[in-house]
Design a protein around this motif. Structure first.
Motif, mmCIF file in Angstrom:
data_model
loop_
_atom_site.group_PDB
_atom_site.id
_atom_site.type_symbol
_atom_site.label_atom_id
_atom_site.label_comp_id
_atom_site.label_asym_id
_atom_site.label_seq_id
_atom_site.Cartn_x
_atom_site.Cartn_y
_atom_site.Cartn_z
ATOM 1 N N CYS A 142 0.845 -1.203 0.000
ATOM 2 C CA CYS A 142 0.000 0.000 0.000
ATOM 3 C C CYS A 142 0.876 1.247 0.000
ATOM 4 O O CYS A 142 1.753 1.382 0.845
ATOM 5 C CB CYS A 142 -0.891 -0.003 1.243
ATOM 6 N N CYS B 207 -6.638 6.238 1.973
ATOM 7 C CA CYS B 207 -6.724 5.337 0.828
ATOM 8 C C CYS B 207 -7.094 6.078 -0.442
ATOM 9 O O CYS B 207 -8.098 6.779 -0.504
ATOM 10 C CB CYS B 207 -7.758 4.243 1.104
ATOM 11 N N CYS C 154 -6.097 2.753 -5.096
ATOM 12 C CA CYS C 154 -5.273 2.251 -6.195
ATOM 13 C C CYS C 154 -5.533 0.767 -6.432
ATOM 14 O O CYS C 154 -5.197 0.224 -7.479
ATOM 15 C CB CYS C 154 -3.800 2.462 -5.905
ATOM 16 N N GLY C 155 -6.091 0.078 -5.434
ATOM 17 C CA GLY C 155 -6.431 -1.337 -5.619
ATOM 18 C C GLY C 155 -5.271 -2.288 -5.447
ATOM 19 O O GLY C 155 -5.408 -3.495 -5.635
ATOM 20 N N CYS D 127 -3.778 -3.354 -2.766
ATOM 21 C CA CYS D 127 -3.982 -4.344 -1.695
ATOM 22 C C CYS D 127 -4.794 -5.522 -2.229
ATOM 23 O O CYS D 127 -4.458 -6.676 -1.991
ATOM 24 C CB CYS D 127 -4.683 -3.712 -0.490
HETATM 25 S S1 SF4 Z 1 -6.498 0.686 -2.458
HETATM 26 FE FE1 SF4 Z 1 -5.428 -0.524 -0.910
HETATM 27 S S2 SF4 Z 1 -3.268 -0.351 -1.454
HETATM 28 FE FE2 SF4 Z 1 -4.337 1.302 -2.552
HETATM 29 S S3 SF4 Z 1 -4.208 3.053 -1.167
HETATM 30 FE FE3 SF4 Z 1 -6.130 2.022 -0.705
HETATM 31 S S4 SF4 Z 1 -5.628 0.646 0.983
HETATM 32 FE FE4 SF4 Z 1 -3.694 1.255 0.063
#
Ligand code: SF4
Ligand code: SF4
Ligand code: SF4
Lengths: 261, 678
Positions: A167, A206, A209-210, A212
């Motif tokens: 992340c 958050c 961006c996906g 995770c």
């Molecule tokens: S989508 Fe997931 S990886 Fe991306 S910023 Fe949010 S929590 Fe972090």
């Protein structure tokens, strides 16, 4: 040198005056993140594989003594960078952005509501996706059923910590998910608290961006979880992350608290 | 200023995930998953993410050492290897070549292992070469060679997610092979039926469609019970059995007595539930079996493996996409160490040392006469050392003083050796007994290949320099080979070693570093233009017809008694790896599982008056250890579980060295113990 490589190198080094370029290219039959210095052959550049370059940069940044880095940035990466600048973790003068408009396919995979960078250098801007199907399906369920859904999902977790490691906006030095006080279960799966603490911790950071969700070996729909929370934060506090100037309404509650625990 | 992302292979489990090591000016700063990797799909487990953490640890061995007046003192490479060669020569002359044993390593590359066995066979003149596969999957190799003619996973990791049914037994897949577990979860999410049969509850069994707990050491009974039911109900694949197999009548005869009531009385598995599992497995279109050490580490491990082979053949679930019998190999290169000939009875590529034509081929290739008598297994070598018959042991990257059964006995054996040479990356428990210690490069510091559990050649690329004077194992082997006067060790790269190995190993004939660099090749790969083989036994079995083996349940070597009323089973947890030399030096991993523990069933704990977290003493007929109790429902009554990673409470002080007669694998999964408050 491929056409894309040539184009990227010329934007980074000629147009933006960077010393390094952070992008992706084909290597050993795979696609690899690559940091190129001015004058190096960029090779077969590939921008269709969604590496989280801001997160990759944050690993290297402390060791980079000097020079400016041009980074291929999608809209979500731009927002992540803003969160770094806001916390003075990156020097904005040293980071240069090469705007990448995500493909239609990628936008669909991320159910992305904000896919176009401030300035597009590469790619064709695509329409945003209005909704996340799973979010809607879940919200239409009775609460007990929704709980069952997440309980099953979380039971698959094997505590790889990818959701925090990959992340870009997980900023704490000491991660409370490693603390027995908060996540007491020995072994795996960790209990619900693991996922809920993380969800709350990211509520005001958050940038969707996906990464995770893509990195989760259990394929837990983590992005949907974030989207649901982001919606609440937006509705209740009128706040969305990804902008250097705004200050999170939750800042005192979450970030300062977290250094003490 | 240089920043590199070096694509290499995870040094932990046999899944063989690729990842990038992030290197900034020679410093390892992190691990980034490889999104396009066909095995990992851009995901890793916690061990993979922390695989950089131990590499540049201050404890790494940096200089060769020789024991002088009881203490290890740093010396030059020339002194260390000179002494090594001289001692080896002396012992060979005085006691003969069979008084020397070399232990190859499942953590070293194919190229390293090829040279280790060549050193033993062509230079020392003995087949005494073995490695820790003896302790994990030796019974797989012997059992499957008998049934199918090839002792490896029949199908591949990506196929799991497309199966309709996956039967998992004796494998804690989500912890021991997390990224294979991840494929099983994908199948489960898709609606596949997952059956887990294990004496412990595991993270996977808690998600499974059907979960059965058998009493440790009773597996052949439930497998035979399933086969009987499948035959009785006409669920077996008659065409497959007729066309592709032999000895079906013998199988039918053997399973006759295993009716559900009898099986229930032996295994503790409710008959109706076993019947349901058998039906689901037999009726599914694409059904896979996955198993690991819970099957192999028994004193009848070879029979147990054959029983599973019977099950997959009788249902015809083999030789096709998303089917087959799939042993999950534990270490990064345990498959490759076997392939490369790190076994006392087999040359590279499973060619028998007692086969005249195979020997003639290797004699021609290496230009020396080779011994025909199969050598000592690892477990037997320890016996012979204790008896004073084995005089020298050369250990590459193994920690026998924690991984082997009945450690008190191992300690006695090591102390009797005239020469113990250990090449490793950290000071291990074994090094305390060594006369000569050689610092080795780790996975991140050398080029070479591993072979993953599904027979895929995975490439290692050097990311950083080894610490101090440490050298890659293949270079150490080359040097010692040359000092002993051999001409066959003139290699200047690991790629050249693979070329030689391919030239004498038909299943690797088409493999070289250039091809493996950018394509996933799985053996058998018999020619340079061959794409490799994903699924084994598609048209016929490697040996021709598959052979059913009539096997029977027999009680474990050691049964419980009044003094030792509990069954101890040992294994791993997610966060630690083997003897912990790497993981215990990785802060994030050590933090998750910092201390030894014994899992005890709630009811047993209550009866013994032990509460969660309390210190207890566990004793067997061979020794005692003190550790914390973890009171849980994860384990059935009458059994306890202890992970074997921890030197401070080494589970192998308790385990029984009873061996499977065919494969000589020790019975790590069953021994009788007593638990009391400490
Ligand atoms: S989508 Fe997931 S990886 Fe991306 S910023 Fe949010 S929590 Fe972090
Ligand atoms: S990435 Fe998935 S499996 Fe890994 S810790 Fe996060 S939720 Fe658990
Ligand atoms: S699953 Fe195995 S190979 Fe993959 S990252 Fe984990 S330990 Fe390494």
């Amino acid at each position: 040198m491929s056409d894309l490589g040539k184009k990227l190198a010329s934007i980074a080094f000629d147009e933006l005056g960077a010393d390094y370029l952070l992008a992706m290219r084909e290597e050993h039959g795979n696609v690899a993140p690559v940091m190129l210095a001015r004058g190096q052959d960029p090779g077969e550049i590939r921008l269709d594989v969604p590496y989280q370059l801001v997160n990759i940069l944050s690993n290297i940044y402390p060791w980079l003594k000097d020079g400016k880095v041009a980074v291929v940035t999608r809209r979500c990466d731009e927002k992540a960078l803003e969160e770094f600048f806001k916390r003075e973790l990156f020097d904005p003068r040293r980071i240069l952005k090469i705007g990448l408009a995500c493909s239609k396919e990628q936008v669909a995979k991320c159910r992305c509501s904000d896919p176009v960078p401030a300035k597009t250098h590469i790619g064709e801007p695509q329409k945003a996706m209005e909704k996340d199907e799973l979010s809607e399906k879940l919200m239409a369920m009775p609460p007990e059923e929704r709980l069952r859904f997440w309980a099953y999902q979380f039971k698959k977790c094997n505590k790889c910590f990818a959701c925090t490691l990959t992340c870009p906006v997980c900023f704490c030095d000491e991660c409370i998910l490693e603390e027995k006080t908060f996540v007491p279960e020995p072994g795996i799966p960790p209990g619900m608290s693991f996922h809920l603490i993380r969800a709350y911790h990211l509520a005001d950071k958050c940038i969707e961006c996906g990464e995770c969700e893509r990195s989760c070996p259990a394929e837990i729909p983590l992005l949907t979880l974030r989207k649901l929370l982001a919606k609440d934060v937006k509705e209740i506090f009128g706040f969305a992350p990804g902008d250097r100037k705004t200050v999170s309404p939750l800042l005192t509650v979450l970030e300062e608290g977290c250094n003490e625990c | 200023m240089s920043v590199e992302h070096v694509l290499t292979t995870c040094p932990y489990c046999g899944t063989g995930c690729y990842f990038f090591l992030q290197v900034v000016d020679g410093r390892l700063v992190g691990v980034v998953p490889c999104k396009t990797d066909e095995i990992s799909l851009g995901r890793l487990c916690i061990k993979g993410y922390n695989a950089h953490a131990f590499v540049q640890h201050p404890d790494r061995l940096k200089h060769p050492m020789i024991r002088i007046d009881g203490e290890l003192k740093p010396v030059s490479w020339d002194d260390a290897l000179g002494r090594f060669a001289e001692e080896l020569r002396r012992i060979r002359e005085k006691h003969g070549p069979d008084s020397i044993a070399i232990l190859a390593s499942a953590k070293c590359t194919n190229e390293d292992n090829y040279l280790f066995q060549k050193l033993a066979r062509a230079v020392v003149g003995t087949n005494n070469v073995d490695h820790c596969a003896r302790l994990c999957h030796a019974s797989t190799v012997t059992g499957l060679l008998y049934s199918f003619g090839s002792g490896a996973m029949t199908n591949t990791v990506p196929e799991f997610e497309k199966a309709d049914c996956i039967l998992v037994t004796g494998s804690n897949t989500l912890e021991a092979h997390p990224l294979i577990g991840s494929r099983i979860l994908r199948a489960l999410d898709r609606g596949a039926k997952v059956i887990v049969i294990d004496p412990r509850d595991t993270p996977l069994s808690r998600l499974a469609t059907i979960k059965l707990n058998q009493i440790s050491g009773t597996d052949i009974a439930w497998i035979n019970g399933m086969i009987k039911l499948i035959i009785d109900e006409g669920l077996y694949d008659e065409d497959f059995v007729n066309a592709r197999t032999e000895a079906f009548e013998e199988l039918k005869e053997a399973v006759k007595g295993y009716n559900l009531a009898k099986v229930e009385s032996i295994t503790g598995i409710p008959g109706q539930m076993l019947a349901e599992a058998a039906r689901v497995y037999a009726k599914s279109k694409k059904a896979m079996v996955a198993y690991a050490m819970g099957v192999t580490q028994h004193s009848n491990g070879t029979d147990l493996v054959k029983a599973l082979a019977n099950l997959s053949m009788v249902t015809g679930h083999i030789g096709k996409e998303s089917t087959g019998l799939n042993p999950l190999r534990g270490q990064c290169n345990v498959q490759g160490a076997c392939d490369a000939g790190g076994l006392p009875n087999l040359f590279p590529g499973y060619q028998r040392v007692d086969d005249k034509s195979a020997r003639a081929k290797f004699e021609a290739a290496w230009g020396v006469r080779l011994p025909e008598k199969p050598g000592l297994t690892l477990t037997c070598a320890i016996e012979e050392a204790a008896a004073g018959k084995l005089k020298a042991m050369v250990v590459f990257g193994e920690n026998v003083m924690l991984s082997d059964p009945d450690l008190n006995h191992v300690e006695e054996a090591l102390k009797k050796l005239e020469l113990l040479v250990v090449a490793d990356i950290f000071p291990t428990e074994t090094i305390k007994f060594a006369h000569i210690v050689l610092p080795a490069a780790c996975y991140a510091e050398k080029d070479g290949t591993f072979t993953s559990t599904d027979r895929a050649i995975r490439v290692l690329r050097k990311a950083v320099d080894p610490p101090g004077e440490a050298l890659p194992d293949w270079q150490i082997a080359c040097d010692i080979g040359r000092r002993l006067g051999s001409k066959g060790f003139e290699f200047s790269s690991s790629a050249q070693i693979m070329d030689e190995m391919a030239s004498v190993t038909p299943i690797y004939a088409g493999i070289d570093h250039a091809r493996a660099d950018n394509t996933v090749l799985r053996w058998p790969c018999p020619a340079k233009d061959h794409p490799g083989t994903r699924i084994l036994h598609t048209q016929k079995f490697t040996k021709g017809l598959g052979t059913f083996a009539p096997v029977h349940h027999s009680p474990p070597a050691e049964e419980t008694s009044e003094d030792y009323p509990l069954i101890l089973t040992t294994g791993r947890n997610l966060f630690q790896y083997h003897t912990g030399t790497m993981t215990r030096r990785s802060p994030k991993l050590e933090r998750e599982a910092p201390e030894p523990y014994a899992e005890v069933n709630r009811a047993d704990a209550k009866r013994l008056g032990v509460s969660d977290g309390e210190r207890v003493m566990v004793s067997s007929r061979r020794g005692s250890i003190a550790l914390k109790a973890r009171v849980t429902e994860r384990i059935i009554q009458g059994s306890i579980f202890i992970p074997f990673h921890y030197a401070e409470a080494a589970a192998n002080r308790l385990t029984n060295a009873a061996l499977d007669p065919d494969s000589k694998i020790p019975e790590f999964k069953v021994c009788a113990v007593r638990l009391e408050k400490a």
